[in-house]
Scaffold this active site. Sequence first.
Site, mmCIF file in Angstrom:
data_model
loop_
_atom_site.group_PDB
_atom_site.id
_atom_site.type_symbol
_atom_site.label_atom_id
_atom_site.label_comp_id
_atom_site.label_asym_id
_atom_site.label_seq_id
_atom_site.Cartn_x
_atom_site.Cartn_y
_atom_site.Cartn_z
ATOM 1 N N GLY A 108 0.815 -1.210 0.000
ATOM 2 C CA GLY A 108 0.000 0.000 0.000
ATOM 3 C C GLY A 108 0.853 1.267 0.000
ATOM 4 O O GLY A 108 0.417 2.308 -0.508
ATOM 5 N N GLU B 41 1.809 1.829 -3.426
ATOM 6 C CA GLU B 41 0.590 2.209 -4.160
ATOM 7 C C GLU B 41 0.235 3.678 -3.925
ATOM 8 O O GLU B 41 -0.261 4.354 -4.828
ATOM 9 C CB GLU B 41 -0.562 1.280 -3.769
ATOM 10 C CG GLU B 41 -0.335 -0.137 -4.312
ATOM 11 C CD GLU B 41 -1.351 -1.141 -3.801
ATOM 12 O OE1 GLU B 41 -1.427 -1.332 -2.565
ATOM 13 O OE2 GLU B 41 -2.073 -1.733 -4.623
HETATM 14 N N1 3HC Z 1 1.605 -3.923 9.142
HETATM 15 C C1 3HC Z 1 1.664 -4.066 10.474
HETATM 16 N N2 3HC Z 1 2.834 -4.224 11.144
HETATM 17 C C2 3HC Z 1 3.965 -4.256 10.427
HETATM 18 C C3 3HC Z 1 3.972 -4.120 9.022
HETATM 19 C C4 3HC Z 1 2.713 -3.942 8.375
HETATM 20 N N3 3HC Z 1 2.645 -3.777 7.048
HETATM 21 N N4 3HC Z 1 5.245 -4.196 8.587
HETATM 22 C C5 3HC Z 1 6.013 -4.370 9.677
HETATM 23 N N5 3HC Z 1 5.245 -4.399 10.782
HETATM 24 C C6 3HC Z 1 5.694 -4.514 12.181
HETATM 25 C C7 3HC Z 1 6.325 -5.872 12.449
HETATM 26 O O1 3HC Z 1 5.360 -6.823 12.834
HETATM 27 C C8 3HC Z 1 7.293 -5.526 13.574
HETATM 28 O O2 3HC Z 1 6.534 -5.453 14.758
HETATM 29 P P1 3HC Z 1 7.173 -5.847 16.171
HETATM 30 O O3 3HC Z 1 8.346 -4.928 16.363
HETATM 31 O O4 3HC Z 1 6.071 -5.675 17.120
HETATM 32 O O5 3HC Z 1 7.613 -7.287 16.008
HETATM 33 C C9 3HC Z 1 7.750 -4.117 13.232
HETATM 34 O O6 3HC Z 1 6.759 -3.587 12.356
HETATM 35 C C10 3HC Z 1 9.093 -4.038 12.543
HETATM 36 O O7 3HC Z 1 9.076 -4.936 11.433
HETATM 37 P P2 3HC Z 1 10.332 -5.850 11.073
HETATM 38 O O8 3HC Z 1 10.838 -6.508 12.309
HETATM 39 O O9 3HC Z 1 9.928 -6.715 9.950
HETATM 40 O O10 3HC Z 1 11.385 -4.750 10.626
HETATM 41 P P3 3HC Z 1 12.468 -4.803 9.469
HETATM 42 O O11 3HC Z 1 13.170 -3.503 9.520
HETATM 43 O O12 3HC Z 1 13.246 -6.071 9.549
HETATM 44 O O13 3HC Z 1 11.643 -4.881 8.091
HETATM 45 C C11 3HC Z 1 9.958 -4.226 6.519
HETATM 46 C C12 3HC Z 1 10.856 -3.798 7.700
HETATM 47 C C13 3HC Z 1 10.836 -4.531 5.301
HETATM 48 C C14 3HC Z 1 9.050 -3.101 6.226
HETATM 49 C C15 3HC Z 1 9.179 -5.498 6.905
HETATM 50 O O14 3HC Z 1 8.551 -5.287 8.149
HETATM 51 C C16 3HC Z 1 8.106 -5.906 5.924
HETATM 52 O O15 3HC Z 1 8.421 -6.523 4.931
HETATM 53 N N6 3HC Z 1 6.853 -5.533 6.231
HETATM 54 C C17 3HC Z 1 5.717 -5.955 5.453
HETATM 55 C C18 3HC Z 1 5.630 -5.235 4.143
HETATM 56 C C19 3HC Z 1 4.420 -5.687 3.404
HETATM 57 O O16 3HC Z 1 4.171 -6.867 3.234
HETATM 58 N N7 3HC Z 1 3.633 -4.727 2.930
HETATM 59 C C20 3HC Z 1 2.445 -5.044 2.205
HETATM 60 C C21 3HC Z 1 1.312 -5.132 3.173
HETATM 61 S S1 3HC Z 1 -0.188 -5.633 2.400
HETATM 62 C C22 3HC Z 1 -0.720 -4.246 1.608
HETATM 63 O O17 3HC Z 1 -0.092 -3.244 1.631
HETATM 64 C C23 3HC Z 1 -2.046 -4.379 0.913
HETATM 65 C C24 3HC Z 1 -2.286 -3.245 0.008
HETATM 66 O O18 3HC Z 1 -2.036 -3.659 -1.316
HETATM 67 C C25 3HC Z 1 -3.712 -2.797 0.091
#
Ligand code: 3HC
Length: 692
Positions: free
Chosen positions: A105, A108
Amino acid sequence: MTAINSVVDLSLHDGVAVLTLNSPPVNALSAALRAGLDEGLKTAYADANAKAVVIICAGRTFIAGADISEFGKPPQFPMLGDVLDTMEASQKPIIAAIHGTALGGGFEVALTAHYRVAVPSAKLGLPEIKLGLLPGAGGTQRLPRLIGVKPALDAILSGTPFSARQALDWGAIDALAEEGKLLDAALDLARSIISDGKPLRRVKDMADKIAAARSNPSLFDAARKDYARKYRGFEAWKLALQSVENAVKLPFEEGIAAERDLFMQLVSSTQSKAQRHVFFAERQVSKIPDVPDDTPVLPIEKVGVLGAGTMGGGISMNFLNAGISVTIVETRQEALDRGLSTIRRNYENTAAKGRMSMADVEKRMSLLSGTLAFEALADCDLVIEAVFENMELKKEIFKKLDATVKQGAILASNTSYLDIDEIAASTRRPDHVLGLHFFSPANVMRLLEIVRGAKTAKPVLATAMQLAKKIGKVGVLVGVCHGFVGNRMLEQRQREANKLILEGAMPWDVDRVLYDFGLPMGPFAMSDLAGLDIGWSKEKSSSSTVREILCERDRRGQKTGRGFYDYDENRKATPSAEVEAIILDFARARGIERRVISDDEILERTIYPMINEGAKILEEGKAQRSSDIDIVWINGYGWPVYRGGPMFYGETVGLDKVLARLKDFEVRFGPQLKPAALLERLASEGKGFASA
Ligand code: 3HC
Ligand code: NAI
C-alpha cells in the site's frame, strides 16, 4: 509546522506543502495514518500558498504497506481507496519522497502521486503475494501502466522488492536523490514542476505500455505456466495475474473495481490468514520474554566444529558464508579430508551454477582449517559438536572441551535427541552449554533449534539468537526433551505412517496424500532419501519391521537405487511390486486384516498426532508459543506456508474436530493417540493455541 493528527504533520516550504508521516516503526497505513494523510492533503489543497505537495516519512522508512494487523477486522474509515481518491482529485502536483522501503500500500500511495523521487538505498515493491494477497490499492492497474506489463507482472507475482536504481531504469521513479538529502531533492523537483508548468502525470492515464501488451497476449499464458510450477498449492498468484491481465483488457476504473473484489476474496481466504500468521510468527520467534533485548551478547569470531561428517560440514559452511573463521577437528585424517573436500566441492558447484564467483569460493575456504589436534579449539569463541549420536561419547567430548577451550566460550551440541542437561553436567560451565540443532542439509535448511538447558545463561541464549540471524537461520528456542520440537513431532507422523501401511495403505498412498497437502515429500520418500539403514546393522537385523526387511534385501534407499520405491538413473521413483509384496506378507504374518483407507484418514492419522504432540510440547513449556512450533515446521520440514504450520492448521480444522478424531483413533489404534490435556481444555473452551 501544523499537526494534522498524532501521526501526520503539515509544513509549508516556500510554496510547497510537506506532509510528514511519522508512525513508527514502519509507517504502516493504520487508520490514523490514513485519516491524517487524507486530512493533510485536503488542508494542502485548500491552502492557496501551497502550489505542490510532498509526501515524505519520518523514521526508518517510507510507508511499508497496509497495516497487516487490521486485516480480517471490521473496516475503519477512511479506507485506503478513499485516500487515493483524494490524491487523484488533486489539482496540485503531488511528489512522493521515498526512503527505506515503499512496499505494498505504501508503494501504491507513491504510484498515485504524480512524481516520485527516491534515495539510492530505497527499495520499492508489491510484496502482497507473500501474504497470500494481491496489491489491493491500484498496484495491479498502475504499475503495468507505468513500467510495462512484463516487469510489473514479475514484480507483483514474485513479490520481490527492487532497488531505486532499477525503479529509475523502469521509469517507476522520476529521479534519484542524494542520500540524506531527500526532502531537498523533493522540494527542488516540486519547484521545477511548478516553474515549468509541468502537467499532473496521472499514472492511470498512461496508455502506451498497456497497448504494447495487448498485442502480446501469450505473455500471460507463459507466466501462468511458469508460476503454476513455482507456486504449487498457492492460490493468490492466479488472482494477481488475472488482475494484471485486467489492466490490459479493462478500462482503469473497471480494473480497479475488479482488483478490489479479488483482494477482498483473498483477505478472507484461509491461505492469506495462514501467511499473515506466519508473517507475525516470524517476527515473534526471536523474542525470549526473560531475555530482554539489551542482554549482552558474546563476540563470536572463531568457531570450532567437532566432526567433519554430514552435519559438521554443512554447519561449518554457514559460518564461512558469514565471514566467520572455522576450525574443524576430526579423529581420522581420512574423514577430515573427505569433509573438507565436500565443502570445497559444494562451493565449486555453486560457482559452476553462476551463483558465486571462484574468488568467493577461495575467500570462504581461506577461513577454514582442519586438524586432528583437539587443542586447536582452545581459542574458539564457540564450539559446535557434531560427532556420532552417542551420549557416552558426547559426555566424554564435552569434558575434554571444557578442559581445553578458553573460559567464557560457548559449547554447543548438534544432537538430534539427547539430553543437553546431561551433556552440560559433564562440564564445569553448564551455563555456557546449549544445543544448536541444525537441520540437514545444514547449509540449506533455515531452521536452527536453540536448545535451552536448565542452566544455560541468558547472554548465551541472546548470542545464539543473534548468531542465528547472522548466518541466515531462523532460530527457535526449544526446551530439553527427546527430539526437541521438530523431531519429536516427526516421530508421531512416522509411527502412524508405518502403521497405516500395514493396515491397508501403501507407502505411495501416504506420500501422495502428504505431497498433495503441500509438503515437499512424504515420509517414505523422505526415508529413501535419508537412507533406510541409518541406525540399522546387518548383524542385529531380525526382520522385525518392514524397514529392516528392506535393508536386509539391500533396498537401503536412493543410494542403492531401491528402497520403498524403485529409482531410475535420474532418481525418478516408481512404486515397487516387491515392496508391496513384502508389506502384504508382513501384515498377513501378524494377522493384520487390511482395509481400504481413505485419503482423509491418511491425512488425519499422520497430521493430527503431530498437532497433539505440539499441544503436549506447549503444556510442558518446551516451546515458548504455538507459532514457534509452526515456524519449526515451515523452516525445518517444508510445511507449506499457506497452511500456516501444524498448530495453525489444527485451528483452521477446528480443535474440537481434531480432538474428536484423536479420541476415535485412541480407541481404535492405541493409547499413543490419546489427546493432550491442553487440547481437551482448549477445545472445550472454544479457544486457540495462542491462548494456551
Ligand atoms: N503492518 C503491520 N505491522 C507491520 C507491518 C505492516 N505492514 N510491517 C512491519 N510491521 C511490524 C512488524 O510486525 C514488527 O513489529 P514488532 O516490532 O512488534 O515485532 C515491526 O513492524 C518491525 O518490522 P520488522 O521486524 O519486519 O522490521 P524490518 O526492519 O526487519 O523490516 C519491513 C521492515 C521490510 C518493512 C518489513 O517489516 C516488511 O516486509 N513488512 C511488510 C511489508 C508488506 O508486506 N507490505 C504489504 C502489506 S499488504 C498491503 O499493503 C495491501 C495493500 O495492497 C492494500
Ligand atoms: P556423521 O556420521 O556423518 O559424522 C560424524 C563425524 O564425527 C564423523 O566424520 C566422525 O569421524 C566424527 N567423529 C566421531 N568422533 C569424533 C571425535 N571424538 N572427535 C571428532 N570427530 C569425531 O554424522 P552426522 O549425520 O553428521 O551427525 C552428527 C550429529 O548431528 C549427531 O549427533 C546427529 O544426531 C546430529 N544430527 C544429524 C542430522 C542428520 O540429518 N544427519 C540432523 C541433525 C542433527
